[in-house]
Every structure is written in C-alpha cells, then in structure tokens.
Design an enzyme around this catalytic site. Sequence first.
Site, PDB file in Angstrom:
ATOM      1  N   HIS A  33       0.842  -1.212   0.000  1.00 22.12           N
ATOM      2  CA  HIS A  33       0.000   0.000   0.000  1.00 22.12           C
ATOM      3  C   HIS A  33       0.871   1.253   0.000  1.00 22.12           C
ATOM      4  O   HIS A  33       0.548   2.248  -0.663  1.00 22.12           O
ATOM      5  CB  HIS A  33      -0.879   0.043   1.255  1.00 22.12           C
ATOM      6  CG  HIS A  33      -1.901  -1.049   1.336  1.00 22.12           C
ATOM      7  ND1 HIS A  33      -1.848  -2.048   2.269  1.00 22.12           N
ATOM      8  CD2 HIS A  33      -3.018  -1.278   0.607  1.00 22.12           C
ATOM      9  CE1 HIS A  33      -2.887  -2.853   2.116  1.00 22.12           C
ATOM     10  NE2 HIS A  33      -3.616  -2.414   1.115  1.00 22.12           N
ATOM     11  N   GLN A  61     -18.129  -6.674  -0.647  1.00 23.02           N
ATOM     12  CA  GLN A  61     -17.271  -7.495  -1.495  1.00 23.02           C
ATOM     13  C   GLN A  61     -16.871  -8.809  -0.830  1.00 23.02           C
ATOM     14  O   GLN A  61     -16.078  -9.570  -1.376  1.00 23.02           O
ATOM     15  CB  GLN A  61     -16.043  -6.703  -1.960  1.00 23.02           C
ATOM     16  CG  GLN A  61     -15.023  -6.376  -0.892  1.00 23.02           C
ATOM     17  CD  GLN A  61     -13.966  -5.415  -1.435  1.00 23.02           C
ATOM     18  OE1 GLN A  61     -14.208  -4.234  -1.637  1.00 23.02           O
ATOM     19  NE2 GLN A  61     -12.767  -5.921  -1.708  1.00 23.02           N
TER      20      GLN A  61
HETATM   21  O1  PAF Z   1      -8.118  -3.818  -3.211  1.00 25.82           O
HETATM   22  C1  PAF Z   1      -8.769  -3.506  -2.202  1.00 25.82           C
HETATM   23  O2  PAF Z   1      -8.224  -3.321  -1.104  1.00 25.82           O
HETATM   24  C2  PAF Z   1     -10.278  -3.344  -2.316  1.00 25.82           C
HETATM   25  O3  PAF Z   1     -10.821  -4.284  -3.175  1.00 25.82           O
HETATM   26  C3  PAF Z   1     -10.698  -1.916  -2.713  1.00 25.82           C
HETATM   27  C4  PAF Z   1     -10.233  -1.564  -4.115  1.00 25.82           C
HETATM   28  C5  PAF Z   1     -10.155  -0.923  -1.712  1.00 25.82           C
HETATM   29  C6  PAF Z   1     -12.236  -1.817  -2.713  1.00 25.82           C
HETATM   30  O4  PAF Z   1     -12.769  -2.081  -1.446  1.00 25.82           O
END
Ligand code: PAF
Length: 279
Positions: A37, A61
């Site tokens: 990140h 998700q």
């Molecule tokens: O890749 C991720 O961490 C997630 O899928 C995202 C893009 C932040 C969407 O919740």
Amino acid sequence: MKIISSAEEMRAFSKECRRENKTVALVPTMGALHAGHLSLIDIARKSADIVVVSVFVNPTQFGPNEDFANYPRKPEEDFEACRSRGVDAVFAPPASEIYRPDASTYISEEQISQNLCGKSRPKHFRGVTTVVGILFNIVRPDKAVFGLKDAQQVAVIRRMVRDLFFDVEIVEAPIIREDSGLALSSRNAYLDPGEREGARRIYESLLKGKALADDGCTNVDRIKALVINSVSSAKIRVIYVEVVDRLTSLPVQVAERGKSRISIAVWYGRVRLIDNIEI
Ligand code: PAF
C-alpha cells in the site's frame, strides 16, 4: 493530515482542492496497510498535488462465509503510516456513510468479473465496483492508484471507468514482494511464520510457468499444468491457474510473451491467496 469520516466532509475537502486547481489522487484501501500500500501512496504522491487514502473494509465485497469479521483492522497504525508518507487526507468512513440502510443500487461489470476470482467469489467484484464507484463519486479524484497483485480487479475497474465514463485516470502499481517472493497482502497476516515460508511456492510456481513461456512454449495447458504441479502440496490447494490477457484478465487460448499473464489463486490451509506474473 486530515482524518475524515463523513462523506459530506470528504466531498467538501475535495471540492476545495479542485477550486484551488489542485489535482487529487485517491488510493482506495481496506486498511491494514503494508509496504505494498505504501508503494501505491508513493506513486500517488508523485502524480498529484493532494493524496487521499480511503480506509474502508467494504462489506459488500465479502461473501457470507468469508473473512469480513476477521479482516485485520488497525486504524491507528494505518493513520500513522499515512501521516509518515505525506498523505493529505485519510477517508475512513463507517459503513453507514457509504451505504444507506435501504441502498438498492449496484455497479456490476459482467464480463471480466465472471472469470478467475469471480467464479469462486460470485458477488465479490460487484461489491468492489460499487464501492469504488461510490468512492469516486465522493472523492472525485483525478487519478486512482491500484496494485497489480489484484490484476483482475484493476481490469474490472478499468472496464467500469471506460463503460460508465468515470472521469478518472487509473494508475496501476507493480506487485511488492517479500524476500521469499510472496506477494504482500493484508491476508498474509493470517499465516504463521512457517506458513509464510511455505507460501513462497506460489511465486516460485509462477516463475516456472514464466520460464516455460520464455523458452518459447505458447501452450496454455502445458503452462497451467506446470504451475499447478509445482504449487500443489499437502497444504496448498489450487483454486485456479489461468493464462489470461495481460490487460483484460480474460483467459486466452495461446500464451503470448508480452501480452499474457499467469494468474493463480490457492487455499493455503484456510487462507485464500492470489498472485500473478506477466509473461
Ligand atoms: O483492493 C482492495 O483493497 C479493495 O478491493 C478496494 C479496491 C479498496 C475496494 O474495497
């Protein structure tokens, strides 16, 4: 660094940036920030005046039996990491700021998202596109940075942006790996040190597949078989190995160097891990 939890305040912050003619880059995350990140944040920092990082563990998700409840949450550490990386604002909303209690609208990409992870996680990409669309509408970024560890996610989001005319440039960032080759992921936190070491097989198997392609093999089945045989073990169970188009993540019939990617998902015990390599 501002820490913003309300959608309205986030909108106002972004609007003010635009009024001052400053460009905004968004790094969408689910927190538990790691070096992968941080590399996205560094890319954002170089590509816009203002960097916004969103930290939101997006419930839509995750499937019903997935790890939403246990997903690592470390807000204070995340804020500190963002601060030390020169982030201007962290958007860390509660779910009620993102989803109305009676929300009934989703964004659904219906081709790319049917393959690979979409097969075993049926509503996953609908959740991703919906939340990313919402974040784009709240933050209105000029650019948004996504990591290529989730290459299929990048392809789905690119397609959504193209099809729905979102006015945002998608910037993709290379995979960051541990010394062992294991791709960095928040879910690596579920692995004990011995498992982390064992998980090096995943990248090693991708390297073998790539070496076969580099030797001139274009046969998708042969490449897949080599990767599956190299990665499988008492602890590692393959969910899929596919040779896909580098840009769309759609499966291809012929592996072409410079145009294809090998994508893999495995169960390492009860931990789901994904990785990929360009060939
Ligand atoms: O890749 C991720 O961490 C997630 O899928 C995202 C893009 C932040 C969407 O919740």
